[in-house]
Scaffold this active site. Structure first.
Site, PDB file in Angstrom:
ATOM      1  N   GLY A  11       0.851  -1.203   0.000  1.00 14.49           N
ATOM      2  CA  GLY A  11       0.000   0.000   0.000  1.00 14.49           C
ATOM      3  C   GLY A  11       0.877   1.240   0.000  1.00 14.49           C
ATOM      4  N   GLY A  14       0.012   5.255  -1.139  1.00 16.37           N
ATOM      5  CA  GLY A  14      -0.951   6.102  -0.450  1.00 16.37           C
ATOM      6  C   GLY A  14      -0.313   7.229   0.336  1.00 16.37           C
ATOM      7  N   GLN A  15      -1.115   7.842   1.220  1.00 15.21           N
ATOM      8  CA  GLN A  15      -0.644   9.030   1.943  1.00 15.21           C
ATOM      9  C   GLN A  15       0.557   8.710   2.833  1.00 15.21           C
ATOM     10  OE1 GLN A  15      -3.255  10.812   4.862  1.00 15.21           O
ATOM     11  NE2 GLN A  15      -2.087  12.725   4.882  1.00 15.21           N
ATOM     12  N   ASP A  37       1.936  -1.822  -4.495  1.00 11.90           N
ATOM     13  CA  ASP A  37       0.603  -1.225  -4.387  1.00 11.90           C
ATOM     14  C   ASP A  37      -0.300  -1.862  -5.438  1.00 11.90           C
ATOM     15  OD1 ASP A  37      -0.402   1.651  -2.968  1.00 11.90           O
ATOM     16  OD2 ASP A  37      -1.636   0.949  -4.644  1.00 11.90           O
ATOM     17  N   TYR A 145     -15.073   0.971   9.380  1.00  8.88           N
ATOM     18  CA  TYR A 145     -13.620   1.124   9.510  1.00  8.88           C
ATOM     19  C   TYR A 145     -13.173   0.866  10.948  1.00  8.88           C
ATOM     20  CZ  TYR A 145      -9.192   3.873   9.277  1.00  8.88           C
ATOM     21  OH  TYR A 145      -7.895   4.322   9.320  1.00  8.88           O
ATOM     22  N   LYS A 149     -10.719  -2.007  12.447  1.00  6.88           N
ATOM     23  CA  LYS A 149      -9.463  -1.696  13.139  1.00  6.88           C
ATOM     24  C   LYS A 149      -9.438  -2.328  14.535  1.00  6.88           C
ATOM     25  CE  LYS A 149      -7.180   0.757  10.092  1.00  6.88           C
ATOM     26  NZ  LYS A 149      -5.986   0.181   9.461  1.00  6.88           N
TER      27      LYS A 149
HETATM   28  P1  NAD Z   1      -4.323   5.563   1.553  1.00  4.07           P
HETATM   29  O1  NAD Z   1      -5.733   5.282   1.185  1.00  4.07           O
HETATM   30  O2  NAD Z   1      -3.745   6.886   1.243  1.00  4.07           O
HETATM   31  O3  NAD Z   1      -3.359   4.460   0.881  1.00  4.07           O
HETATM   32  C1  NAD Z   1      -3.677   3.095   0.837  1.00  4.07           C
HETATM   33  C2  NAD Z   1      -2.935   2.502  -0.344  1.00  4.07           C
HETATM   34  O4  NAD Z   1      -3.270   1.124  -0.390  1.00  4.07           O
HETATM   35  C3  NAD Z   1      -3.338   3.103  -1.686  1.00  4.07           C
HETATM   36  O5  NAD Z   1      -2.196   3.488  -2.428  1.00  4.07           O
HETATM   37  C4  NAD Z   1      -4.081   1.969  -2.392  1.00  4.07           C
HETATM   38  O6  NAD Z   1      -3.899   1.958  -3.811  1.00  4.07           O
HETATM   39  C5  NAD Z   1      -3.452   0.766  -1.743  1.00  4.07           C
HETATM   40  N1  NAD Z   1      -4.313  -0.417  -1.809  1.00  4.07           N
HETATM   41  C6  NAD Z   1      -5.659  -0.491  -1.720  1.00  4.07           C
HETATM   42  N2  NAD Z   1      -6.069  -1.746  -1.859  1.00  4.07           N
HETATM   43  C7  NAD Z   1      -4.956  -2.506  -2.029  1.00  4.07           C
HETATM   44  C8  NAD Z   1      -4.747  -3.895  -2.236  1.00  4.07           C
HETATM   45  N3  NAD Z   1      -5.756  -4.754  -2.296  1.00  4.07           N
HETATM   46  N4  NAD Z   1      -3.467  -4.321  -2.369  1.00  4.07           N
HETATM   47  C9  NAD Z   1      -2.424  -3.456  -2.333  1.00  4.07           C
HETATM   48  N5  NAD Z   1      -2.584  -2.125  -2.163  1.00  4.07           N
HETATM   49  C10 NAD Z   1      -3.838  -1.657  -2.006  1.00  4.07           C
HETATM   50  O7  NAD Z   1      -4.166   5.230   3.109  1.00  4.07           O
HETATM   51  P2  NAD Z   1      -3.114   5.853   4.138  1.00  4.07           P
HETATM   52  O8  NAD Z   1      -3.664   7.130   4.641  1.00  4.07           O
HETATM   53  O9  NAD Z   1      -1.761   5.821   3.589  1.00  4.07           O
HETATM   54  O10 NAD Z   1      -3.274   4.811   5.335  1.00  4.07           O
HETATM   55  C11 NAD Z   1      -2.447   3.680   5.453  1.00  4.07           C
HETATM   56  C12 NAD Z   1      -2.881   2.908   6.680  1.00  4.07           C
HETATM   57  O11 NAD Z   1      -2.819   3.757   7.839  1.00  4.07           O
HETATM   58  C13 NAD Z   1      -4.314   2.371   6.635  1.00  4.07           C
HETATM   59  O12 NAD Z   1      -4.383   1.145   7.322  1.00  4.07           O
HETATM   60  C14 NAD Z   1      -5.094   3.402   7.421  1.00  4.07           C
HETATM   61  O13 NAD Z   1      -6.247   2.859   7.995  1.00  4.07           O
HETATM   62  C15 NAD Z   1      -4.086   3.789   8.481  1.00  4.07           C
HETATM   63  N6  NAD Z   1      -4.348   5.117   9.055  1.00  4.07           N
HETATM   64  C16 NAD Z   1      -4.208   6.228   8.279  1.00  4.07           C
HETATM   65  C17 NAD Z   1      -4.478   7.478   8.842  1.00  4.07           C
HETATM   66  C18 NAD Z   1      -4.343   8.746   8.044  1.00  4.07           C
HETATM   67  O14 NAD Z   1      -4.744   9.812   8.541  1.00  4.07           O
HETATM   68  N7  NAD Z   1      -3.778   8.696   6.840  1.00  4.07           N
HETATM   69  C19 NAD Z   1      -4.890   7.569  10.180  1.00  4.07           C
HETATM   70  C20 NAD Z   1      -5.078   6.395  10.909  1.00  4.07           C
HETATM   71  C21 NAD Z   1      -4.772   5.170  10.336  1.00  4.07           C
HETATM   72  C1  AKB Z   2      -9.698   8.575   8.631  1.00  2.52           C
HETATM   73  O1  AKB Z   2     -10.152   9.720   8.786  1.00  2.52           O
HETATM   74  O2  AKB Z   2     -10.369   7.603   8.257  1.00  2.52           O
HETATM   75  C2  AKB Z   2      -8.250   8.328   8.983  1.00  2.52           C
HETATM   76  C3  AKB Z   2      -8.119   7.860  10.387  1.00  2.52           C
HETATM   77  C4  AKB Z   2      -8.105   8.838  11.494  1.00  2.52           C
HETATM   78  O3  AKB Z   2      -8.057   6.680  10.616  1.00  2.52           O
HETATM   79  N1  AKB Z   2      -7.518   9.531   8.730  1.00  2.52           N
END
Ligand code: NAD
Ligand code: AKB
Length: 320
Positions: A11, A14-15, A37, A145, A149
């Protein structure tokens, strides 16, 4: 880690992945950090080291890459986030749970792997104390979600206790960054607001002005992740997931901070379905266990984050 230990980031487009790949390739060298990804990528991710187009639901391919590259650290970042998961209930559950099981089972079978899996403040719900939310408290999430989690946290703890899988996790707050856009969460407004402040001078926020949420600037989140992953095993006392705190603010407060740099900036409010999600989450987090166990200490506040965000976003616009 030894010099031959490689890292896999699932993944990675992503962000969080965009920043994590950059940091790890800078520190370890491009070849040692394997990015993967579902979506094909271009630019830095593909040019600075190995990249695979890969579905985390395909356990065999994930295991093959781990074996082929002698991977010792896996970061599982592929998931659907809170807002998207409400729209795509079943596929969110499938990806968020089966992706985790695949990686935990591979780690159990191969041995010697260290796994990072991110949880979220979404594990808490409306019955949780919302201010300074403790590590151990009532947990009754009301989102797809959040349910995924919380279940994931319990499975991580189970695989650690039952099978000795070295899995580590953080309950990230909403993350704010400039390298990549967020991917469908409730806290996304806190990134979008900076882009639109620069591009349009105004922002229409999907949350109410007084909605306080826990947030963190990405450099702090990446540092926390790497500090937890490199902590001695005995120091990692919580194997479900650690509370982690950075900054808590409302849309009104972040808008006021942006106005210090862009005085003409104007914000309006049009709450949508994401308001109910935000209202079910904590406003601030008690992360004293992360501080005690592996020395966590955030560096950015709202002022320093805003200055840095605007500087980097302006630079990107100038060089585009
Ligand atoms: P994102 O949505 O920006 O990135 C997720 C990436 O996973 C994307 O590039 C997508 O193409 C890829 N993806 C989706 N399905 C896939 C699959 N089947 N196989 C391979 N890749 C796949 O998410 P993020 O913000 O980078 O978050 C990453 C993790 O951190 C997640 O588990 C999210 O729940 C957790 N998280 C993020 C935040 C936040 O604010 N960004 C906060 C809390 C938790
Ligand atoms: C969302 O808003 O879903 C994420 C998180 C806090 O898990 N940024």
């Amino acid at each position: 880690m030894t010099n031959n230990d490689n890292v896999l980031i699932l993944g990675s487009g992503g962000q969080i992945g965009t920043d994590l790949v950059y940091k790890l390739r800078t520190d370890l060298g491009g070849d040692r950090v394997i990015a993967a990804d579902l979506k094909d990528q271009e630019g830095y991710l593909k040019e600075s080291g190995p990249f695979y187009t890969l579905d985390v639901l395909d356990a065999q391919s994930v295991a093959d890459i781990i074996r082929a590259h002698k991977v010792k650290r896996v970061y599982l970042l592929a998931a659907l986030l809170s807002a998207t998961a409400e729209q795509k209930m079943k596929s969110a559950w499938k990806l968020n749970m089966e992706g985790l099981f695949n990686v935990l089972d591979i780690a159990r079978e191969l041995g010697g792997l260290r796994v990072f899996w991110p949880s979220s403040i979404a594990v808490f719900g409306p019955t949780t104390p919302r201010v300074n939310t403790p590590q151990y408290t009532v947990m009754e999430p009301t989102t797809v979600y959040g349910i995924s989690k919380l279940s994931g946290e319990l499975w991580c703890e189970y695989y650690f206790k039952k099978f000795g899988v070295d899995v580590r996790s953080i309950r990230y707050p909403g993350l704010i960054s400039y390298k990549a856009l967020p991917g469908g969460g409730t806290t996304d407004y806190a990134v979008d607001i900076y882009h639109q402040a620069l591009d349009k001078g105004s922002y229409n926020c999907f949350l109410k002005e007084d909605t306080a949420l826990p947030m963190m600037y990405m450099p702090d989140a990446i540092r926390a992740t790497l500090e937890l992953m490199e902590a001695p095993s005995d120091d990692v006392k919580i194997r479900s997931s650690y509370n982690l705190a950075g900054i808590s603010f409302t849309p009104e407060q972040i808008a006021a901070e942006i106005k210090k740099h862009i005085p003409e900036f104007a914000i309006s409010y049009e709450p949508d379905f994401r308001q109910a999600i935000a209202d079910s989450w904590p406003q601030s987090i008690d992360d004293s266990r992360a501080q005690q166990d592996w020395g966590w200490n955030p560096q950015y506040d709202m002022e320093s984050m805003t200055k840095d965000m605007l500087m980097h976003l302006k630079e990107a616009r100038q060089s585009a």
